[in-house]
Design an enzyme around this catalytic site. Structure first.
Site, PDB file in Angstrom:
ATOM      1  N   HIS A 143      -8.625   3.919  -3.472  1.00 14.62           N
ATOM      2  CA  HIS A 143      -7.735   3.176  -4.370  1.00 14.62           C
ATOM      3  C   HIS A 143      -6.901   2.128  -3.630  1.00 14.62           C
ATOM      4  CE1 HIS A 143      -4.571   6.304  -3.320  1.00 14.62           C
ATOM      5  NE2 HIS A 143      -3.832   5.211  -3.312  1.00 14.62           N
ATOM      6  N   ASP A 173     -12.035   9.532  -3.523  1.00 11.27           N
ATOM      7  CA  ASP A 173     -10.988   8.582  -3.142  1.00 11.27           C
ATOM      8  C   ASP A 173     -11.005   8.291  -1.639  1.00 11.27           C
ATOM      9  OD1 ASP A 173      -9.003   6.760  -3.593  1.00 11.27           O
ATOM     10  OD2 ASP A 173      -7.377   8.217  -3.696  1.00 11.27           O
ATOM     11  N   GLY A 245       2.692   3.733  -0.143  1.00  9.59           N
ATOM     12  CA  GLY A 245       2.369   3.053   1.100  1.00  9.59           C
ATOM     13  C   GLY A 245       1.789   3.995   2.133  1.00  9.59           C
ATOM     14  N   SER A 247      -0.498   6.117   1.334  1.00  9.91           N
ATOM     15  CA  SER A 247      -1.871   6.380   0.917  1.00  9.91           C
ATOM     16  C   SER A 247      -2.859   5.917   1.968  1.00  9.91           C
ATOM     17  CB  SER A 247      -2.171   5.670  -0.408  1.00  9.91           C
ATOM     18  OG  SER A 247      -1.454   6.238  -1.461  1.00  9.91           O
ATOM     19  N   GLY A 303     -26.646  17.048 -15.596  1.00 13.53           N
ATOM     20  CA  GLY A 303     -26.400  16.501 -16.937  1.00 13.53           C
ATOM     21  C   GLY A 303     -25.966  17.498 -17.979  1.00 13.53           C
ATOM     22  N   VAL A 304     -24.916  18.274 -17.669  1.00 13.62           N
ATOM     23  CA  VAL A 304     -24.380  19.214 -18.653  1.00 13.62           C
ATOM     24  C   VAL A 304     -22.892  18.973 -18.848  1.00 13.62           C
ATOM     25  CG1 VAL A 304     -26.091  21.019 -18.189  1.00 13.62           C
ATOM     26  CG2 VAL A 304     -23.955  20.975 -16.869  1.00 13.62           C
TER      27      VAL A 304
END
Length: 399
Positions: A143, A173, A245, A247, A303-304
């Site tokens: 991010h 992230d 800051g 992060s 895919g559930v």
């Protein structure tokens, strides 16, 4: 003769008393005319003073340093490897993404911002990063650099460089950057898996753009998930102050080894409330290796749609197990649908890994390499089934 002996004994006693008093209260008086000998401090039972030849005395600065806690040495080791990151993004007038960037990156616009070619002030995001390779590779948060058109890295020794984006993984992230500089300080990796609640940790970063800052605290909890921050969560929780800051900065142990990447805080005001979260270095390192090798992180997907197996559901449908993951939906043409998985099934195992919660199911499936066959163990009513399916590549999250 007896009288002389008594006088001698009294004089000797008084003299010894005077010497005792002087040596106790004014020892320097006894050293006048002699070279005062500085005490030698011996560390570790080696018979030699630290940092010098045998018998050499420590300087006052060295003696003071030797009595400090290990935190200053840990900070000294790790701090040069932590950098400040300035990520610039051209403004998008009136867009929702514009406001998300401004809030999420704690950026500034106006006189301090750079201008883009249209003359508008560009937005700038402030964050931190950690140098993890002498070849110039850095770890930070996804991010911090999301949508950035220009990324600049500032080192503690005053050098700065433009960074290229190697890759990002928004679901954890994590982002990897690369800079072209020589003689880079490199942090040592620690072992996040050996951390215990109560262990002392230091958070290093550039909070509020005031300059590099070190804060200390303890590990408050481990394995935090279901916070809604990332898709894949396994956070280290700490009360070391982490602020806007920080992060992408380093969470280090008392030896200065990297154990986590600071990524989020719980706060109503934007400042630290003593609840911060870091991504374990074990997770960050795995993601980094995939991004450097393939440019993406390959994860399994079947895919559930899932739900918690609640006591109410167990009672209503007479499910014979108390632990498992309820399948509430199956995507058409997904691996699960092709293999015959149906809504209402309760998955209890992926391969050899038992799953009790949707988060555990997600992690177990994602750990299976795409295009690899595995066995899904499930309950359909009271019947246990073992279904073979081939795991697909997890689709990229929508931006």
């Amino acid at each position: 003769m007896r009288r002389l002996w008594l006088i001698f004994a009294q004089v000797t006693t008084v003299a010894l008393a005077i010497v005792f008093v002087v040596s106790t209260l004014k020892p320097a008086w006894l050293q006048k005319g002699q070279g005062a000998i500085a005490p030698t401090i011996v560390l570790g039972g080696s018979g030699a003073a630290s940092g010098g030849p045998a018998g050499a005395a420590l300087s006052p600065a060295e003696a003071s340093s030797s009595s400090r806690s290990g935190y200053s040495q840990a900070a000294k080791r790790a701090a040069p490897t932590v950098v400040s990151i300035v990520a610039s993004k051209a403004p998008a007038r009136g867009s929702e993404m514009d406001e998300r960037w401004h809030r999420f990156h704690f950026g500034q616009r106006g006189p301090g911002g750079r201008k883009d070619p249209s003359g508008e002030r560009a937005q700038t995001g402030l964050g931190s990063g950690v140098i993890v390779s002498a070849q110039g590779y850095l770890l930070t948060n996804s991010h911090v650099v999301e949508g950035a058109s220009d990324i600049e890295v500032l080192l503690t020794d005053g050098r700065q460089a433009k960074a290229t984006l190697v890759g990002t993984d928004p679901e954890t992230d994590i982002a990897v950057l690369k800079i072209e500089l020589e003689h880079l300080p490199v942090i040592q990796f620690g072992h996040a898996e050996t951390l215990q609640v109560g262990d002392v940790v230091l958070a290093i970063g550039n909070p509020f753009n005031v300059g590099q800052t070190v804060t200390s605290g303890i590990v408050s909890a481990l394995g935090r998930d279901q916070l809604g921050i990332n898709t894949f969560e396994n956070f280290i929780q700490t009360d070391a102050a982490i602020n806007p800051g920080n992060s992408g900065g380093a969470l280090v142990d008392v030896d200065g080894n990297l154990v986590g990447i600071n990524t989020a805080i719980y706060s109503r005001s934007g400042g630290s409330l003593g609840i911060g979260f870091a991504i374990p270095i074990s997770t960050a390192a795995q993601v980094m290796e995939s991004l450097m090798r393939e440019g993406q992180v390959a994860r399994g997907w079947i895919g559930v749609q899932t739900r918690e197996l609640t006591p109410e559901f167990i009672e209503a449908f007479k499910v014979p197990v108390k632990e498992g993951v309820l399948i509430s939906g199956v995507l058409a043409n997904a691996p699960a649908a092709k293999a015959g998985v149906k809504p209402g099934d309760v998955i209890t195992q992926i391969g050899n890994t038992a799953v009790h919660t949707p988060a555990q199911l997600l992690l177990a499936v994602s750990a299976v390499p795409p295009k690899t066959a595995t066995t899904v163990t499930l309950l359909r009513g009271e019947k246990e089934l073992a279904i073979e399916l081939t795991v697909a590549q997890r689709p990229k999250p929508k931006q």
